[in-house]
Design a protein around this motif. Structure first.
Motif, PDB file in Angstrom:
ATOM      1  N   LYS A  52       4.871   0.579  -3.760  1.00 34.79           N
ATOM      2  CA  LYS A  52       3.974   0.192  -2.657  1.00 34.79           C
ATOM      3  C   LYS A  52       4.681  -0.738  -1.677  1.00 34.79           C
ATOM      4  O   LYS A  52       4.478  -0.637  -0.473  1.00 34.79           O
ATOM      5  N   GLU A  53       5.502  -1.633  -2.200  1.00 34.16           N
ATOM      6  CA  GLU A  53       6.252  -2.527  -1.317  1.00 34.16           C
ATOM      7  C   GLU A  53       7.281  -1.756  -0.503  1.00 34.16           C
ATOM      8  O   GLU A  53       7.510  -2.062   0.671  1.00 34.16           O
ATOM      9  N   ASP A  54       7.897  -0.743  -1.110  1.00 38.83           N
ATOM     10  CA  ASP A  54       8.831   0.114  -0.372  1.00 38.83           C
ATOM     11  C   ASP A  54       8.110   0.838   0.768  1.00 38.83           C
ATOM     12  O   ASP A  54       8.632   0.952   1.873  1.00 38.83           O
ATOM     13  N   ILE A  55       6.917   1.336   0.486  1.00 36.38           N
ATOM     14  CA  ILE A  55       6.128   2.026   1.507  1.00 36.38           C
ATOM     15  C   ILE A  55       5.734   1.047   2.611  1.00 36.38           C
ATOM     16  O   ILE A  55       5.837   1.367   3.800  1.00 36.38           O
ATOM     17  N   ALA A  56       5.302  -0.150   2.223  1.00 34.48           N
ATOM     18  CA  ALA A  56       4.950  -1.172   3.212  1.00 34.48           C
ATOM     19  C   ALA A  56       6.153  -1.502   4.085  1.00 34.48           C
ATOM     20  O   ALA A  56       6.020  -1.680   5.299  1.00 34.48           O
ATOM     21  N   ASP A  57       7.327  -1.552   3.480  1.00 38.67           N
ATOM     22  CA  ASP A  57       8.552  -1.806   4.234  1.00 38.67           C
ATOM     23  C   ASP A  57       8.796  -0.680   5.239  1.00 38.67           C
ATOM     24  O   ASP A  57       9.123  -0.936   6.406  1.00 38.67           O
ATOM     25  N   ASP A  58       8.618   0.564   4.813  1.00 41.15           N
ATOM     26  CA  ASP A  58       8.781   1.704   5.730  1.00 41.15           C
ATOM     27  C   ASP A  58       7.786   1.633   6.884  1.00 41.15           C
ATOM     28  O   ASP A  58       8.145   1.860   8.040  1.00 41.15           O
ATOM     29  N   LEU A  59       6.534   1.321   6.569  1.00 38.31           N
ATOM     30  CA  LEU A  59       5.508   1.219   7.610  1.00 38.31           C
ATOM     31  C   LEU A  59       5.832   0.096   8.583  1.00 38.31           C
ATOM     32  O   LEU A  59       5.710   0.258   9.802  1.00 38.31           O
ATOM     33  N   TYR A  60       6.272  -1.027   8.048  1.00 34.89           N
ATOM     34  CA  TYR A  60       6.620  -2.151   8.914  1.00 34.89           C
ATOM     35  C   TYR A  60       7.789  -1.788   9.841  1.00 34.89           C
ATOM     36  O   TYR A  60       7.773  -2.116  11.023  1.00 34.89           O
ATOM     37  N   ARG A  61       8.756  -1.092   9.318  1.00 33.90           N
ATOM     38  CA  ARG A  61       9.897  -0.681  10.154  1.00 33.90           C
ATOM     39  C   ARG A  61       9.438   0.238  11.294  1.00 33.90           C
ATOM     40  O   ARG A  61       9.963   0.167  12.411  1.00 33.90           O
ATOM     41  N   LEU A  75       0.188  -5.695   2.194  1.00 29.40           N
ATOM     42  CA  LEU A  75       1.620  -5.610   1.887  1.00 29.40           C
ATOM     43  C   LEU A  75       2.456  -5.506   3.167  1.00 29.40           C
ATOM     44  O   LEU A  75       3.530  -6.108   3.269  1.00 29.40           O
ATOM     45  N   VAL A  76       1.959  -4.765   4.162  1.00 31.83           N
ATOM     46  CA  VAL A  76       2.657  -4.677   5.455  1.00 31.83           C
ATOM     47  C   VAL A  76       2.646  -6.044   6.133  1.00 31.83           C
ATOM     48  O   VAL A  76       3.663  -6.490   6.684  1.00 31.83           O
ATOM     49  N   PHE A  77       1.499  -6.700   6.091  1.00 31.68           N
ATOM     50  CA  PHE A  77       1.383  -8.046   6.653  1.00 31.68           C
ATOM     51  C   PHE A  77       2.379  -8.996   5.980  1.00 31.68           C
ATOM     52  O   PHE A  77       3.080  -9.755   6.662  1.00 31.68           O
ATOM     53  N   ASN A  78       2.460  -8.945   4.656  1.00 30.36           N
ATOM     54  CA  ASN A  78       3.416  -9.779   3.921  1.00 30.36           C
ATOM     55  C   ASN A  78       4.844  -9.473   4.351  1.00 30.36           C
ATOM     56  O   ASN A  78       5.676 -10.383   4.503  1.00 30.36           O
ATOM     57  N   ARG A  79       5.149  -8.197   4.532  1.00 28.66           N
ATOM     58  CA  ARG A  79       6.492  -7.785   4.969  1.00 28.66           C
ATOM     59  C   ARG A  79       6.807  -8.319   6.359  1.00 28.66           C
ATOM     60  O   ARG A  79       7.918  -8.756   6.641  1.00 28.66           O
ATOM     61  N   PHE A  80       5.800  -8.285   7.230  1.00 31.42           N
ATOM     62  CA  PHE A  80       5.932  -8.816   8.588  1.00 31.42           C
ATOM     63  C   PHE A  80       6.353 -10.287   8.523  1.00 31.42           C
ATOM     64  O   PHE A  80       7.333 -10.693   9.162  1.00 31.42           O
TER      65      PHE A  80
END
Length: 182
Positions: A12-21, A73-78
């Motif tokens: 899920k964190e990998d996916i969030a990272d992809d979405l954030y990118r 998770l996307v917010f956290n990645r941001f």
């Protein structure tokens, strides 16, 4: 902090990272900076990431718990990216939490302003965008109306995408058209 280097990210964190990118890529479209006059500075780029991320988070707002978890998770990645960027700029460890707190307050302030403006219509959104992105209180920047139209185009494009797509790391934003003064 050092132990994070040895932790494996979850799927899920990998996916969030992809979405954030993908959010960042959409926010870095050159037309924003060349045609719409957004400052090509750290602040200008931060403003555009907030704007594009806002459209994604707004889309997830009415979804189920899993979708909101992905959004978190996307917010956290941001904010991890903001932390990393500050460190790359040489900001000291003791100053980073204060700066991140200020960025988070800015983010939430923008979200509140954009949500309130969207309830009033496109013109109100353009004024909010002029205030936040161009630092103009009167909304007199014509490019802000183009950015408001872009937010609406994002909303339409994101409506066509399923949460299942998002959960697989697929996210598509519209291209920003060159600004045309009316």
């Amino acid at each position: 902090m050092i132990f994070k280097l040895f932790q494996k990210q979850s799927r899920k964190e990998d996916i969030a990272d992809d979405l954030y990118r993908q959010i960042v890529a959409a926010a870095r479209q050159t037309e924003f900076y060349l045609s719409y006059g957004v400052e090509d500075t750290v602040t200008g780029r931060f403003e555009m990431i907030i704007l594009v991320a806002y459209t994604f988070f707004h889309r997830l707002k009415q979804e189920d718990e899993d979708a909101r978890e992905l959004g978190q998770l996307v917010f956290n990645r941001f904010f991890q990216d903001m932390d990393d960027s500050l460190r790359e700029q040489g900001v000291g460890d003791l100053s980073i939490p204060k700066k991140i707190k200020k960025m988070a307050q800015s983010f939430y302030g923008h979200v509140e302003a954009y949500d309130a403006a969207r309830e009033k219509g496109t013109d109100a959104l353009a004024i909010a965008l002029a205030r936040n992105i161009y630092a103009l209180e009167d909304g007199s920047r014509p490019e802000a109306a183009g950015l408001a139209a872009y937010v609406e185009a994002c909303e339409e494009k994101l409506k066509l995408q399923s949460v299942e797509d998002f959960s697989k790391g697929r996210l598509h934003f519209p291209e920003i058209e060159p600004f045309q003064a009316v």
